[in-house]
Design an enzyme around this catalytic site. Structure first.
Site, PDB file in Angstrom:
ATOM      1  CG  HIS A  25      -0.261   0.299   2.608  1.00  0.00           C
ATOM      2  ND1 HIS A  25      -0.041   1.442   2.865  1.00  0.00           N
ATOM      3  CD2 HIS A  25       0.214  -0.473   3.465  1.00  0.00           C
ATOM      4  CE1 HIS A  25       0.460   1.478   4.109  1.00  0.00           C
ATOM      5  NE2 HIS A  25       0.608   0.244   4.528  1.00  0.00           N
ATOM      6  CB  CYS A  26       0.986   4.252  -1.632  1.00  0.00           C
ATOM      7  SG  CYS A  26      -0.876   4.818  -2.515  1.00  0.00           S
ATOM      8  CB  ALA A  27       0.046   8.149   1.245  1.00  0.00           C
TER       9      ALA A  27
END
Length: 457
Positions: A25-27
């Protein structure tokens, strides 16, 4: 919000654990590599509590949850699919490598350039902000240009651009599968003090060195992008080739030694000069388009940028922007991209005010704020593409804003920042602000005029 239930339901709607090849996942988003995307129930995923949108791009299926929420969902989702941490993918190969295999060659190339330049952006942003501060100091006579403070800050602001080939060499070698420190050494060779530093010099006249009958121009590559990219790519190939034939007993000694020698000669004799010509050619073409087409170019690029984002090709723009920034003394492309991003926020804001769908209303406001801060995925995929016409409204706003910032010749001192954060690196904050308002208002009004068909759910 029950994060455990959402994670379990998400695994089911994605086609089960076995259909999920890799996960991270990213932000704001879950990033998933899926074996068979035909098994995904996208409509029901978008109806899950907390989901702001879902889309497939760059070889990944991405589910938008937003800042903070995505971490909590991933903490429950990861163990269900065999991922125990943010950094550890489900597969034995890295998540990015798995995702790349599902991309077409052009998208893979764009992603490679993005992976090289994204880690370098903070250094360029810091330098750009310092350049902006120095410009204000000089314009308003806050500090004497001959003072120690001004001279030191000028050193700080130019350092990132002077050693840019070293930064690129380190990052590119890592991406190409070579030794990062050897990549930095190649960047150091191309910026060696024995070479004339052309940074800031308009009439540099380097000496010519005679090497086996070849004339080697002793001109450095400080502040260049393409020459070091091409050289380090070849360096990684040479290093890998040598490791296959050099005995393990002497690999640590011979491979770096031979890699540096071979790559250094190639850099100075062939690839460096050709890369400089290629880089100059790209910036010349862009300069001609910018100076002749003017606002029309801004209109087209501002209107089309968000469509380009859908293809993933925009990831390759960082390299072009860096080349333009160094050659032209400012990045005139970034303000255009910024207008397109702001317009996505304006269109989403219009949806927020008009929609009667409570879920969409809950998504639209934070998505628009996110777009104003430079992160457009929630707005594009969570709202505007869902209704389609708001996306067209955003294109209209981006075109109007793009035309204005090109007409007023707004430039940036860096790359990577758009929306509100770009005020920190804008050379003309006033006209950038006016363009910001034009893009926002244009997209807002266009979206309301175009309208859209409300979902019955």
């Amino acid at each position: 919000m029950n994060h455990q239930e959402i994670a379990e339901r998400l695994v089911e709607l994605l086609g089960g654990k076995d259909n999920i090849v890799s996960a991270t996942h990213c932000a704001t988003r879950l990033r998933l590599v899926i074996e068979d995307e035909g098994q995904i129930n996208k409509e029901e995923i978008e109806e899950l509590d907390g989901v702001k949108g879902a889309f497939s791009s760059s070889g990944q299926f991405q589910v938008i949850f937003g800042t903070g929420t995505v971490n909590k969902v991933f903490a429950k989702f990861g163990p269900l699919v065999g991922v125990t941490s943010d950094e550890e993918p489900k597969s034995t190969t890295s998540h990015n490598e798995v995702a790349k295999r599902k991309m077409n060659p052009f998208a893979r190339f764009a992603r490679t350039l993005s992976n090289i330049f994204v880690p370098i952006i903070p250094a360029i942003v810091a330098a750009g902000m310092l350049m902006g501060l120095l410009g204000m100091m000089k314009t308003y006579n806050w500090v004497d240009a001959d003072s120690g403070l001004f001279i030191l800050l000028d050193m700080f602001s130019s350092a990132s651009f002077i050693i840019l080939p070293i930064l690129i060499g380190f990052s590119a070698a890592k991406e190409f599968g070579g030794n990062s420190y050897l990549g930095a050494v190649i960047g150091g060779i191309m910026t060696h003090p024995a070479l004339l530093n052309p940074w800031g010099l308009s009439d540099a006249q380097p000496e010519t060195l005679d090497f086996l009958g070849f004339g080697v121009e002793m001109l450095g590559y400080q502040g260049t992008v393409i020459p070091v990219l091409l050289t380090v790519y070849l360096m990684a190939k040479i290093e890998k080739g040598l490791r296959k034939i050099v005995p393990n007993v002497v690999d640590l000694l011979l491979t770096p030694f031979l890699t540096v020698i071979f790559t250094g000669f190639i850099a100075m004799l062939v690839v460096g000069p050709l890369g400089r010509i290629l880089g100059n050619g790209i910036t010349t073409v862009l300069d001609v388009v910018y100076s002749t087409a003017g606002p029309v170019a801004g209109l087209l690029f501002g209107g089309l940028y968000s469509t380009i984002v859908l293809t993933g090709v925009h990831h390759s723009f960082h390299a072009i922007e860096a080349e333009v920034l160094l050659a032209a003394g400012g990045n005139y492309l970034l303000p255009i991209w910024a207008m397109a991003n702001v317009a996505q926020g304006g269109a989403t804001l219009a949806v927020f005010f008009k929609t009667k769908n409570k879920k969409i209303k809950g998504i639209a406001l934070p998505a628009s704020v996110s777009a104003f801060l430079g992160i457009t995925e929630p707005a594009i995929f969570g709202v505007n593409l869902r209704y389609r016409r708001p996306f067209i409204g955003a294109a209209i706003g981006g075109a109007l804003g793009g035309a204005y910032v090109v007409f007023t010749q707004v430039m940036a001192n860096g790359i990577g920042l758009t929306g509100i954060p770009m005020f920190a690196i804008a050379q003309d904050p006033l006209n950038y602000g006016i363009g910001f308002l034009i893009a926002l208002a244009g997209a807002f009004v266009a979206t309301l005029l175009l309208g859209w068909k409300e979902e019955t759910k």
